[in-house]
Design an enzyme around this catalytic site. Structure first.
Site, PDB file in Angstrom:
ATOM      1  N   ASN A 158       0.821  -1.220   0.000  1.00  0.00           N
ATOM      2  CA  ASN A 158       0.000   0.000   0.000  1.00  0.00           C
ATOM      3  C   ASN A 158       0.850   1.265   0.000  1.00  0.00           C
ATOM      4  OD1 ASN A 158       1.015   0.086   2.584  1.00  0.00           O
ATOM      5  ND2 ASN A 158      -0.957  -0.032   3.639  1.00  0.00           N
ATOM      6  N   HIS A 160       3.369   1.959   2.122  1.00  0.00           N
ATOM      7  CA  HIS A 160       3.902   2.426   3.407  1.00  0.00           C
ATOM      8  C   HIS A 160       5.421   2.296   3.448  1.00  0.00           C
ATOM      9  CE1 HIS A 160       3.299  -1.777   5.486  1.00  0.00           C
ATOM     10  NE2 HIS A 160       4.538  -1.676   5.067  1.00  0.00           N
TER      11      HIS A 160
HETATM   12  C1  F6R Z   1       9.786  -3.181   8.136  1.00  0.00           C
HETATM   13  C2  F6R Z   1       9.111  -2.042   7.530  1.00  0.00           C
HETATM   14  C3  F6R Z   1       8.073  -2.216   6.495  1.00  0.00           C
HETATM   15  C4  F6R Z   1       8.469  -3.233   5.420  1.00  0.00           C
HETATM   16  C5  F6R Z   1       7.353  -3.382   4.385  1.00  0.00           C
HETATM   17  C6  F6R Z   1       7.700  -4.420   3.346  1.00  0.00           C
HETATM   18  O1  F6R Z   1      10.737  -2.755   9.102  1.00  0.00           O
HETATM   19  O2  F6R Z   1       9.379  -0.950   7.919  1.00  0.00           O
HETATM   20  O3  F6R Z   1       7.822  -0.982   5.890  1.00  0.00           O
HETATM   21  O4  F6R Z   1       9.650  -2.818   4.801  1.00  0.00           O
HETATM   22  O5  F6R Z   1       6.180  -3.740   5.030  1.00  0.00           O
HETATM   23  O6  F6R Z   1       7.748  -5.666   3.949  1.00  0.00           O
HETATM   24  P1  F6R Z   1       8.332  -6.926   3.170  1.00  0.00           P
HETATM   25  O7  F6R Z   1       9.782  -6.656   2.963  1.00  0.00           O
HETATM   26  O8  F6R Z   1       8.120  -8.066   4.131  1.00  0.00           O
HETATM   27  O9  F6R Z   1       7.566  -7.037   1.913  1.00  0.00           O
END
Ligand code: F6R
Length: 249
Positions: A158, A160
């Site tokens: 999304n 973030h």
């Molecule tokens: C984790 C963080 C999140 C992840 C994001 C992607 O410390 O800050 O913003 O980077 O949710 O997560 P993955 O890498 O599991 O797809």
């Protein structure tokens, strides 16, 4: 006319954040690991600490594996590294298998010579009424360390960054946030079922991230493509927090 050149310059003109496309996760992770290692060594040569902002989740696993390999096989030392993690679930015990504290020990800190007192991760164990002052302390600790030299980010489907979900403002700092259902669903694989995924987290804010001198955001695979396109090509907006990175030097 050379059509290939026209189309590639058209693509470049859409990019509001510089993009480095790599053939696969391994190659991309090696490029980032080398950037981190070069910075650590440069700071070592200057007799200075190297302040890293670090992420968790699936995206940095290959990167951390490469940094561990560099430590073991090439003598890369983390003795001058100070680290600040982006976020932690709330509430969660440090020892819980899903905690980001545990994640960092398992994937990086447990295998390199970083000094334990140089590791900073938001504390998911504190009382709710103490989170506000802990957030200010976290900001102060980053400042006292001289600011983050290099921040590593992943991106949520999304858009973030950290746990700054859509709607997070540009000036937000380290604070308690609610996680969206889409984020809880994306992270549910770590837990027995979605109801076990914490509903809240403590995260650095957008402004905390933006103060970093250098930022690298990793996005691997097609699931991230839409969020990356919106962040890189469209206008910056609260609804896609990673798009705020367009405003970084
Ligand atoms: C984790 C963080 C999140 C992840 C994001 C992607 O410390 O800050 O913003 O980077 O949710 O997560 P993955 O890498 O599991 O797809």
């Amino acid at each position: 006319m050379d059509n290939k050149r026209i189309s590639s310059s058209h693509i470049d003109s859409l990019e509001k954040i510089s993009v480095n496309i790599q053939p696969d996760v391994k190659s991309g992770s090696l490029v980032i690991a080398k950037t981190i290692a070069d910075l650590i060594r440069k700071k070592q040569a200057e007799g200075k600490p190297c302040v890293l902002g670090l992420a968790t989740g699936s995206s940095p696993k290959t990167l951390y594996a490469e940094l561990v390999r560099m430590h073991k096989e090439e003598g890369l030392s983390f003795s001058n590294v100070m680290s600040f993690n982006l976020d932690e679930y709330y509430p969660i015990s440090k020892e819980a298998p899903q905690s980001y504290n545990r994640f960092m020990q398992t994937h990086l800190f447990g295998h390199v010579d970083i000094k334990p007192e140089n590791i900073h991760i938001p504390n998911g164990e504190i009382k709710k009424e103490d989170i506000k002052s802990a957030g200010s302390d976290y900001e102060k600790q980053i400042e006292d360390a001289g600011g983050i030299d290099l921040q590593i980010l992943g991106i949520g489907n999304n858009g973030h960054i950290g746990f700054n979900e859509p709607g997070s403002g540009f000036y937000t700092k380290t604070r308690l946030v609610n996680l969206t259902n889409s984020t809880r669903l994306a992270n549910a694989y770590e837990f027995a079922n979605i109801s076990e995924v914490p509903r809240m987290a403590i995260t650095m804010g957008i402004s905390t991230i933006m103060k970093s001198r250098q930022i690298i955001l990793m996005a691997w695979g097609p699931a991230k493509a839409v969020a990356v396109k919106k962040s890189v090509e469209d206008d910056d907006t609260e609804t896609v927090p990673a798009s705020f990175l367009q405003n970084h030097d």
